[in-house]
Design an enzyme around this catalytic site. Structure first.
Site, PDB file in Angstrom:
ATOM      1  N   ASP A   1      -7.876  -5.737   0.110  1.00  0.00           N
ATOM      2  CA  ASP A   1      -8.242  -6.578  -0.944  1.00  0.00           C
ATOM      3  C   ASP A   1      -8.092  -7.930  -0.807  1.00  0.00           C
ATOM      4  O   ASP A   1      -8.326  -8.745  -1.546  1.00  0.00           O
ATOM      5  CB  ASP A   1      -7.965  -5.927  -2.263  1.00  0.00           C
ATOM      6  CG  ASP A   1      -8.483  -4.617  -2.532  1.00  0.00           C
ATOM      7  OD1 ASP A   1      -9.498  -4.393  -2.540  1.00  0.00           O
ATOM      8  OD2 ASP A   1      -7.621  -3.628  -3.018  1.00  0.00           O
TER       9      ASP A   1
ATOM     10  N   HIS B   1       0.934  -1.226   0.014  1.00  0.00           N
ATOM     11  CA  HIS B   1       0.012  -0.044   0.010  1.00  0.00           C
ATOM     12  C   HIS B   1       0.918   1.276   0.124  1.00  0.00           C
ATOM     13  O   HIS B   1       1.704   1.172   0.868  1.00  0.00           O
ATOM     14  CB  HIS B   1      -1.001   0.075   1.115  1.00  0.00           C
ATOM     15  CG  HIS B   1      -1.957   0.987   1.008  1.00  0.00           C
ATOM     16  ND1 HIS B   1      -1.890   2.340   1.281  1.00  0.00           N
ATOM     17  CD2 HIS B   1      -3.270   0.791   0.583  1.00  0.00           C
ATOM     18  CE1 HIS B   1      -3.353   2.774   1.050  1.00  0.00           C
ATOM     19  NE2 HIS B   1      -3.772   1.824   0.864  1.00  0.00           N
TER      20      HIS B   1
HETATM   21  N1  CMC Z   1       4.238  -7.661  -4.889  1.00  0.00           N
HETATM   22  C1  CMC Z   1       5.493  -7.512  -5.212  1.00  0.00           C
HETATM   23  N2  CMC Z   1       6.378  -6.552  -4.902  1.00  0.00           N
HETATM   24  C2  CMC Z   1       5.615  -5.342  -4.533  1.00  0.00           C
HETATM   25  C3  CMC Z   1       4.255  -5.168  -4.275  1.00  0.00           C
HETATM   26  C4  CMC Z   1       3.452  -6.415  -4.528  1.00  0.00           C
HETATM   27  N3  CMC Z   1       2.179  -6.486  -4.328  1.00  0.00           N
HETATM   28  N4  CMC Z   1       3.847  -4.142  -4.049  1.00  0.00           N
HETATM   29  C5  CMC Z   1       5.201  -3.407  -4.142  1.00  0.00           C
HETATM   30  N5  CMC Z   1       5.945  -3.907  -4.492  1.00  0.00           N
HETATM   31  C6  CMC Z   1       7.310  -3.838  -4.511  1.00  0.00           C
HETATM   32  C7  CMC Z   1       7.687  -2.853  -5.807  1.00  0.00           C
HETATM   33  O1  CMC Z   1       8.025  -3.638  -6.839  1.00  0.00           O
HETATM   34  C8  CMC Z   1       8.956  -2.008  -5.441  1.00  0.00           C
HETATM   35  O2  CMC Z   1      10.024  -2.568  -5.181  1.00  0.00           O
HETATM   36  P1  CMC Z   1      11.411  -1.762  -5.244  1.00  0.00           P
HETATM   37  O3  CMC Z   1      11.652  -1.174  -4.460  1.00  0.00           O
HETATM   38  O4  CMC Z   1      12.397  -3.225  -5.517  1.00  0.00           O
HETATM   39  O5  CMC Z   1      11.357  -1.393  -6.950  1.00  0.00           O
HETATM   40  C9  CMC Z   1       8.301  -1.526  -3.821  1.00  0.00           C
HETATM   41  O6  CMC Z   1       7.616  -2.700  -3.523  1.00  0.00           O
HETATM   42  C10 CMC Z   1       7.639  -0.261  -3.565  1.00  0.00           C
HETATM   43  O7  CMC Z   1       6.316  -0.598  -4.508  1.00  0.00           O
HETATM   44  P2  CMC Z   1       5.933   0.668  -5.206  1.00  0.00           P
HETATM   45  O8  CMC Z   1       5.143  -0.003  -6.572  1.00  0.00           O
HETATM   46  O9  CMC Z   1       6.981   1.820  -5.453  1.00  0.00           O
HETATM   47  O10 CMC Z   1       4.771   1.036  -4.164  1.00  0.00           O
HETATM   48  P3  CMC Z   1       3.664   1.792  -4.648  1.00  0.00           P
HETATM   49  O11 CMC Z   1       3.370   2.914  -3.287  1.00  0.00           O
HETATM   50  O12 CMC Z   1       3.926   3.032  -5.760  1.00  0.00           O
HETATM   51  O13 CMC Z   1       2.288   0.998  -4.849  1.00  0.00           O
HETATM   52  C11 CMC Z   1       0.594  -0.304  -4.702  1.00  0.00           C
HETATM   53  C12 CMC Z   1       1.290   0.828  -4.011  1.00  0.00           C
HETATM   54  C13 CMC Z   1      -0.679  -0.632  -3.797  1.00  0.00           C
HETATM   55  C14 CMC Z   1      -0.029  -0.110  -5.967  1.00  0.00           C
HETATM   56  C15 CMC Z   1       1.481  -1.725  -4.654  1.00  0.00           C
HETATM   57  O14 CMC Z   1       1.919  -2.161  -3.409  1.00  0.00           O
HETATM   58  C16 CMC Z   1       0.891  -2.907  -5.594  1.00  0.00           C
HETATM   59  O15 CMC Z   1       0.876  -2.936  -6.827  1.00  0.00           O
HETATM   60  N6  CMC Z   1       0.131  -3.737  -4.960  1.00  0.00           N
HETATM   61  C17 CMC Z   1      -0.633  -4.657  -5.367  1.00  0.00           C
HETATM   62  C18 CMC Z   1      -2.080  -4.241  -6.033  1.00  0.00           C
HETATM   63  C19 CMC Z   1      -2.957  -3.992  -4.890  1.00  0.00           C
HETATM   64  O16 CMC Z   1      -3.033  -4.732  -4.115  1.00  0.00           O
HETATM   65  N7  CMC Z   1      -3.448  -2.898  -4.947  1.00  0.00           N
HETATM   66  C20 CMC Z   1      -4.715  -2.449  -3.734  1.00  0.00           C
HETATM   67  C21 CMC Z   1      -4.231  -1.300  -2.961  1.00  0.00           C
HETATM   68  S1  CMC Z   1      -4.953  -1.210  -1.437  1.00  0.00           S
HETATM   69  C22 CMC Z   1      -6.926  -0.954  -2.053  1.00  0.00           C
HETATM   70  C23 CMC Z   1      -6.829   0.354  -2.845  1.00  0.00           C
HETATM   71  O17 CMC Z   1      -6.638   1.612  -2.280  1.00  0.00           O
HETATM   72  O18 CMC Z   1      -7.235   0.693  -3.854  1.00  0.00           O
END
Ligand code: CMC
Length: 426
Positions: free
Chosen positions: A355, A298
């Site tokens: 989720d 998140h």
């Molecule tokens: N599985 C594997 N790696 C992950 C995941 C995941 N679910 N989420 C983040 N990472 C890694 C990402 O690859 C990055 O790694 P590195 O530092 O090596 O580059 C690091 O963790 C930080 O991730 P980010 O993408 O920069 O984080 P963000 O804040 O931009 O994204 C997120 C947040 C929710 C989009 C992301 O965690 C994600 O894609 N999660 C899976 C989708 C999901 O469950 N979404 C629902 C969110 S909660 C409900 C809502 O508010 O909609």
């Protein structure tokens, strides 16, 4: 580079959060700030929801989510979010009456459903139909918007549920079931989804409560992608229904609300492939695989999402009381256990989010996975409306209009077609 020094005020929130107010920055220095993805940018001051991502805290209007989940209902919480206080008895009665009076769609809207292909995604239908309903209420536009806000807000909360159920029935080729005024909000939704003209759906209290709780837990979450979209659209003085329809579109994506559907699809793939989850976890740690552990991570929570904790407990309770089993739940628990002790997830502070378990509950209730994000949208509606209200109540409000740093071509001049070089072979 302009090297002027500028003292900027620090705005302190009611929970001692601090933000540097840069509103004079460009005028004084010629510079803007650049924060792609807005991870460090506060777009507004808001009094609706508070999150402390480091400590796993979520409060609606000051009330801890755990207390509301245990003691309130979705409809009472909706009122709290929109109007700022827990409602008195007369206020909740009037709100309930407004929800009932406005639960039916304009009869002509039924024809709009006919135009969608049967395999249309319900989020597309939901967004289109919310927008279309504004055509049936001309008073929604312009200044009348504010005076009749209470009715429009109740109408939207009530009708989004009717539209959602109708679109599900249509996608299955089933006859439409109209709402019944005797049922409360969530029971009425289940009735419209699952009753048949010859037989009413059996409303089990634990099922009604579980779904009501899912709505309540999704009801607001401060400035996420869809809520920011709603505020953005509202800031141009668009009407409530147009703003909410835009919110539905933003919510649809798999990185936001669409994650609940993506979680179930991920779990199904894992079960079908015979993987115990370990292969998928390994793939999710490798960027090249293009896979992520859906339902994990998140932007704000660097701790267990408090909503996920509640949902996990409700999931266990529902499965126990209905004596259910689901191989997807077993895999989800194995994935969670593995991820929570894996250095990749631990170092990045990736925990289950709202989720991760909600889809398993909805599946147990019989809601198809294409509808999961629609359920999220029904739940989020009060939060969007509360944010819309903050925008229209702010008499000093300005249109949202971010800037950018341009990185395209410098000035150049038009070249006639014949002078642009030979065409590439087809
Ligand atoms: N599985 C594997 N790696 C992950 C995941 C995941 N679910 N989420 C983040 N990472 C890694 C990402 O690859 C990055 O790694 P590195 O530092 O090596 O580059 C690091 O963790 C930080 O991730 P980010 O993408 O920069 O984080 P963000 O804040 O931009 O994204 C997120 C947040 C929710 C989009 C992301 O965690 C994600 O894609 N999660 C899976 C989708 C999901 O469950 N979404 C629902 C969110 S909660 C409900 C809502 O508010 O909609």
């Amino acid at each position: 580079m302009n090297s002027a020094t500028l003292e900027l005020p620090v705005i302190v929130g009611s929970e001692q959060e601090q933000g540097i107010d840069i509103s004079r920055l460009r005028a004084a220095t010629g510079c803007i700030t650049l924060d792609e993805g807005y991870a460090n940018t506060g777009s507004c001051k808001s009094a609706i929801a508070y999150i402390d991502g480091e400590r796993g805290i979520l409060r609606y209007r000051g009330y801890p989510i755990e207390e509301l989940a245990e003691r309130s209902t979705f409809i009472e919480t909706a009122w709290l979010l929109i109007y700022g206080e827990l409602p008195r008895r007369d206020q909740i009665r009037r709100f309930s009456d407004l929800l009932t009076e406005n639960e039916n769609l304009h009869e002509d809207m039924k024809y709009h459903f006919e135009g969608f292909p049967s395999n249309a995604h319900p989020m597309a239908i939901l967004s289109a139909m919310i927008n279309a309903s504004s055509c049936f209420y001309p008073g929604l536009m312009g200044a009348a918007n504010r005076e009749r806000f209470d009715i429009h807000a109740a109408r939207l909360i009530s009708q989004v549920r009717t539209i959602a159920a109708f679109s599900y029935r249509k996608s299955r080729g089933l006859p439409i079931i109209y709402p019944k005024p005797i049922y409360k909000y969530t029971a009425n939704f289940l009735h419209m989804m699952f009753s048949e003209p010859y037989q009413d759906y059996e409303l089990k209290p634990e099922v009604v409560r579980a779904l009501d709780l899912i709505f309540l837990l999704h009801a607001d979450h401060e400035q996420n992608c869809s809520t920011s979209t709603v505020r953005m659209v509202a800031s141009s003085q668009s009407n409530l229904f147009a703003s909410a329809a835009a919110g539905v579109c933003a919510l649809w994506g798999p990185l936001h609300g669409g994650a609940n559907q993506a979680v179930i699809e991920m779990l199904e793939t894992i079960v079908e492939s015979g993987d115990d989850g370990s292969k998928f976890i390994a793939a999710a740690k490798t960027k090249a695989s293009g896979k992520r552990l859906m339902g994990f991570g998140h932007r704000v929570y660097k701790h267990y999402d408090p909503r996920a904790k509640i949902i996990k407990t409700v999931c266990d309770q529902l499965f126990a009381s209905l004596e259910l089993r689901d191989p997807l739940l077993d895999v989800a628990k194995r994935l969670e256990e593995a991820a929570l002790s894996d250095p990749y997830f631990v170092e990045r502070k990736l925990y289950p989010n709202v989720d991760f378990y909600s889809g398993i509950i909805m599946r147990a209730i019989g809601i198809p996975k294409e509808m999961f994000t629609v359920i999220f949208a029904i739940g989020r509606m009060p939060g969007w409306i509360a944010n819309f209200k903050e925008i229209i109540d702010d008499t000093q409000g300005r249109i949202y209009r971010p800037r950018q740093i341009y990185v395209g071509a410098p000035e150049r001049h038009y070249v006639p077609l014949d002078a642009r070089g030979p065409s590439a072979p087809r």
